[in-house]
Design a protein around this motif. Structure first.
Motif, PDB file in Angstrom:
ATOM      1  N   PRO A  21       8.948  15.568  -3.939  1.00  0.00           N
ATOM      2  CA  PRO A  21       8.177  14.970  -5.040  1.00  0.00           C
ATOM      3  C   PRO A  21       7.190  13.923  -4.535  1.00  0.00           C
ATOM      4  O   PRO A  21       7.426  13.264  -3.515  1.00  0.00           O
ATOM      5  CB  PRO A  21       9.262  14.322  -5.912  1.00  0.00           C
ATOM      6  N   LYS A  22       6.080  13.778  -5.227  1.00  0.00           N
ATOM      7  CA  LYS A  22       5.075  12.791  -4.873  1.00  0.00           C
ATOM      8  C   LYS A  22       5.444  11.429  -5.468  1.00  0.00           C
ATOM      9  O   LYS A  22       5.966  11.341  -6.577  1.00  0.00           O
ATOM     10  CB  LYS A  22       3.692  13.200  -5.400  1.00  0.00           C
ATOM     11  N   PRO A  23       5.179  10.333  -4.729  1.00  0.00           N
ATOM     12  CA  PRO A  23       5.504   9.008  -5.250  1.00  0.00           C
ATOM     13  C   PRO A  23       4.718   8.692  -6.521  1.00  0.00           C
ATOM     14  O   PRO A  23       3.563   9.092  -6.673  1.00  0.00           O
ATOM     15  CB  PRO A  23       5.089   8.070  -4.104  1.00  0.00           C
ATOM     16  N   ASP A  24       5.359   7.975  -7.433  1.00  0.00           N
ATOM     17  CA  ASP A  24       4.713   7.513  -8.654  1.00  0.00           C
ATOM     18  C   ASP A  24       3.999   6.205  -8.338  1.00  0.00           C
ATOM     19  O   ASP A  24       4.633   5.168  -8.117  1.00  0.00           O
ATOM     20  CB  ASP A  24       5.755   7.294  -9.757  1.00  0.00           C
ATOM     21  N   THR A  25       2.681   6.256  -8.287  1.00  0.00           N
ATOM     22  CA  THR A  25       1.912   5.068  -7.894  1.00  0.00           C
ATOM     23  C   THR A  25       1.995   3.959  -8.923  1.00  0.00           C
ATOM     24  O   THR A  25       1.689   2.806  -8.626  1.00  0.00           O
ATOM     25  CB  THR A  25       0.433   5.448  -7.681  1.00  0.00           C
ATOM     26  N   LEU A  26       2.409   4.294 -10.161  1.00  0.00           N
ATOM     27  CA  LEU A  26       2.497   3.266 -11.199  1.00  0.00           C
ATOM     28  C   LEU A  26       3.859   2.579 -11.214  1.00  0.00           C
ATOM     29  O   LEU A  26       4.005   1.484 -11.768  1.00  0.00           O
ATOM     30  CB  LEU A  26       2.229   3.899 -12.567  1.00  0.00           C
ATOM     31  N   TRP A  63       0.795  -1.223   0.000  1.00  0.00           N
ATOM     32  CA  TRP A  63       0.000   0.000   0.000  1.00  0.00           C
ATOM     33  C   TRP A  63       0.835   1.284   0.000  1.00  0.00           C
ATOM     34  O   TRP A  63       0.273   2.371   0.067  1.00  0.00           O
ATOM     35  CB  TRP A  63      -0.946   0.006   1.194  1.00  0.00           C
ATOM     36  N   GLY A  64       2.159   1.166  -0.056  1.00  0.00           N
ATOM     37  CA  GLY A  64       2.969   2.358  -0.228  1.00  0.00           C
ATOM     38  C   GLY A  64       3.715   2.813   1.010  1.00  0.00           C
ATOM     39  O   GLY A  64       3.450   2.360   2.130  1.00  0.00           O
ATOM     40  N   SER A  65       4.647   3.734   0.766  1.00  0.00           N
ATOM     41  CA  SER A  65       5.551   4.192   1.820  1.00  0.00           C
ATOM     42  C   SER A  65       4.845   4.988   2.904  1.00  0.00           C
ATOM     43  O   SER A  65       5.249   4.957   4.067  1.00  0.00           O
ATOM     44  CB  SER A  65       6.670   5.042   1.209  1.00  0.00           C
ATOM     45  N   ALA A  88      10.921  10.754  -3.334  1.00  0.00           N
ATOM     46  CA  ALA A  88       9.473  10.678  -3.160  1.00  0.00           C
ATOM     47  C   ALA A  88       9.100   9.577  -2.168  1.00  0.00           C
ATOM     48  O   ALA A  88       8.288   9.787  -1.263  1.00  0.00           O
ATOM     49  CB  ALA A  88       8.804  10.428  -4.504  1.00  0.00           C
ATOM     50  N   GLY A  89       9.707   8.394  -2.336  1.00  0.00           N
ATOM     51  CA  GLY A  89       9.431   7.303  -1.420  1.00  0.00           C
ATOM     52  C   GLY A  89       9.912   7.603  -0.015  1.00  0.00           C
ATOM     53  O   GLY A  89       9.235   7.299   0.972  1.00  0.00           O
ATOM     54  N   MET A  90      11.106   8.195   0.087  1.00  0.00           N
ATOM     55  CA  MET A  90      11.649   8.554   1.388  1.00  0.00           C
ATOM     56  C   MET A  90      10.768   9.583   2.086  1.00  0.00           C
ATOM     57  O   MET A  90      10.470   9.476   3.273  1.00  0.00           O
ATOM     58  CB  MET A  90      13.066   9.081   1.221  1.00  0.00           C
ATOM     59  N   MET A 142      12.744   3.388   5.782  1.00  0.00           N
ATOM     60  CA  MET A 142      12.992   4.673   5.144  1.00  0.00           C
ATOM     61  C   MET A 142      14.168   4.598   4.173  1.00  0.00           C
ATOM     62  O   MET A 142      14.096   5.102   3.051  1.00  0.00           O
ATOM     63  CB  MET A 142      13.262   5.751   6.193  1.00  0.00           C
ATOM     64  N   VAL A 143      15.250   3.965   4.598  1.00  0.00           N
ATOM     65  CA  VAL A 143      16.432   3.882   3.737  1.00  0.00           C
ATOM     66  C   VAL A 143      16.122   3.051   2.490  1.00  0.00           C
ATOM     67  O   VAL A 143      16.475   3.433   1.374  1.00  0.00           O
ATOM     68  CB  VAL A 143      17.629   3.301   4.500  1.00  0.00           C
ATOM     69  N   PHE A 144      15.448   1.926   2.667  1.00  0.00           N
ATOM     70  CA  PHE A 144      15.090   1.106   1.513  1.00  0.00           C
ATOM     71  C   PHE A 144      14.109   1.841   0.604  1.00  0.00           C
ATOM     72  O   PHE A 144      14.185   1.733  -0.621  1.00  0.00           O
ATOM     73  CB  PHE A 144      14.493  -0.229   1.956  1.00  0.00           C
ATOM     74  N   ALA A 145      13.162   2.592   1.194  1.00  0.00           N
ATOM     75  CA  ALA A 145      12.234   3.377   0.379  1.00  0.00           C
ATOM     76  C   ALA A 145      12.984   4.423  -0.427  1.00  0.00           C
ATOM     77  O   ALA A 145      12.642   4.697  -1.584  1.00  0.00           O
ATOM     78  CB  ALA A 145      11.188   4.045   1.273  1.00  0.00           C
ATOM     79  N   HIS A 146      14.027   5.000   0.156  1.00  0.00           N
ATOM     80  CA  HIS A 146      14.832   6.000  -0.544  1.00  0.00           C
ATOM     81  C   HIS A 146      15.598   5.354  -1.700  1.00  0.00           C
ATOM     82  O   HIS A 146      15.649   5.898  -2.806  1.00  0.00           O
ATOM     83  CB  HIS A 146      15.808   6.649   0.440  1.00  0.00           C
ATOM     84  N   VAL A 147      16.171   4.191  -1.434  1.00  0.00           N
ATOM     85  CA  VAL A 147      16.940   3.495  -2.475  1.00  0.00           C
ATOM     86  C   VAL A 147      16.028   3.082  -3.624  1.00  0.00           C
ATOM     87  O   VAL A 147      16.377   3.223  -4.802  1.00  0.00           O
ATOM     88  CB  VAL A 147      17.653   2.264  -1.883  1.00  0.00           C
ATOM     89  N   GLN A 148      14.849   2.590  -3.288  1.00  0.00           N
ATOM     90  CA  GLN A 148      13.970   2.029  -4.306  1.00  0.00           C
ATOM     91  C   GLN A 148      13.068   3.072  -4.964  1.00  0.00           C
ATOM     92  O   GLN A 148      12.788   2.983  -6.152  1.00  0.00           O
ATOM     93  CB  GLN A 148      13.108   0.927  -3.679  1.00  0.00           C
ATOM     94  N   GLY A 149      12.619   4.053  -4.186  1.00  0.00           N
ATOM     95  CA  GLY A 149      11.653   5.007  -4.715  1.00  0.00           C
ATOM     96  C   GLY A 149      12.142   6.437  -4.793  1.00  0.00           C
ATOM     97  O   GLY A 149      11.348   7.336  -5.105  1.00  0.00           O
TER      98      GLY A 149
END
Length: 254
Positions: A132-137, A25-27, A197-199, A187-194
């Motif tokens: 930036p906003k996360p890209d949901t796609l 469901w997202g970060s 925006a993910g962070m 948070m760190v993994f969200a930053h690396v992957q997304g």
């Protein structure tokens, strides 16, 4: 021995569940869940059961100081990643956490910690909204070892914190209770992957959840002697969840 088994079972299961929720469901949701007093609740429960109620109550001011330091650490990380790479930013943020936690624990008090934490939460919510906003796609790449590593890290820190409690004392044990052992890897993994925006989404969710953590610790301080550990932790967790959900809903409408 029963408490040992609970530590080894509950902590990794919570980390696994939150990690899967963040993937699905997202970060932002991952940040909200990791921002709840899950690790803190476990630490306070085990401190009460192993060291006694008085010890746990003595840990509350330190825990709120640690929470303020955690929010300062997130702010440091967000700002540092604008200037330097991810690895230096993590090191700088962890160093900043150590300095901030020491300052709050030795020179602050409960009221100062709560005030500073709330101010920093406001800053983080405002700052993350400008990222930036996360890209949901977009579908970030997930590696098979990520969740097991998070589970091991979360369990290890809980074991260390509670095992050394009698040597560290209530103030330092409390300071370690809100360490974001679940949120930091997320948070760190969200930053690396997304990317940023993910962070930012993870930080925003965690900052919103931190309001519930403050309510959790204040409820523990007010109710623990009167109600005992089981009822107090349950009521404090319910209060934290309700406050977090209400704040998240209000900010979404704003």
């Amino acid at each position: 021995m029963t408490l040992l088994y609970l530590k080894l079972l509950v902590t990794p299961l919570l980390m696994w569940a939150i990690s899967l929720a963040a993937r699905r469901w997202g970060s932002l949701l991952g940040g909200l869940l990791s921002g709840l007093p899950i690790t803190s609740g476990l630490v306070m429960t085990f401190l009460s059961l192993e060291q006694g109620t008085a010890f746990a109550l003595g840990a509350v001011p330190g825990a709120l100081g640690g929470l303020a330091a955690v929010q300062a650490t997130y702010a440091c990380y967000v700002l540092a990643t604008r200037k330097v790479g991810l690895a230096p930013a993590v090191l700088l943020a962890l160093l900043f956490y150590s300095l901030a936690a020491y300052a709050f624990t030795h020179w602050g008090n409960l009221y100062v910690s709560v005030t500073v934490a709330l101010l920093l939460i406001g800053v983080l919510i405002h700052t993350s909204a400008r990222e930036p906003k996360p890209d949901t796609l977009a579908r970030p790449r997930h590696r098979y070892w990520e969740i097991p590593l998070r589970m091991v890290s979360a369990t290890a820190l809980l074991m260390i914190t509670t095992s050394l409690a009698s040597w560290l004392g209530p103030a330092t044990s409390g300071m370690l209770a809100p360490i974001p052992v679940i949120a930091w890897p997320l948070m760190v993994f969200a930053h690396v992957q997304g990317g940023r925006a993910g962070m930012a989404a993870m930080v925003r969710g965690n900052a919103i959840g931190a309001v519930g953590v403050i309510a959790f610790y204040l409820a523990v301080a007010a109710l623990l002697e009167a109600l005992g550990i089981g009822a107090t932790i349950t009521l404090a967790m319910v209060l934290a969840v309700l406050l977090t959900v209400a704040l998240a809903a209000a900010l979404r409408k704003a």
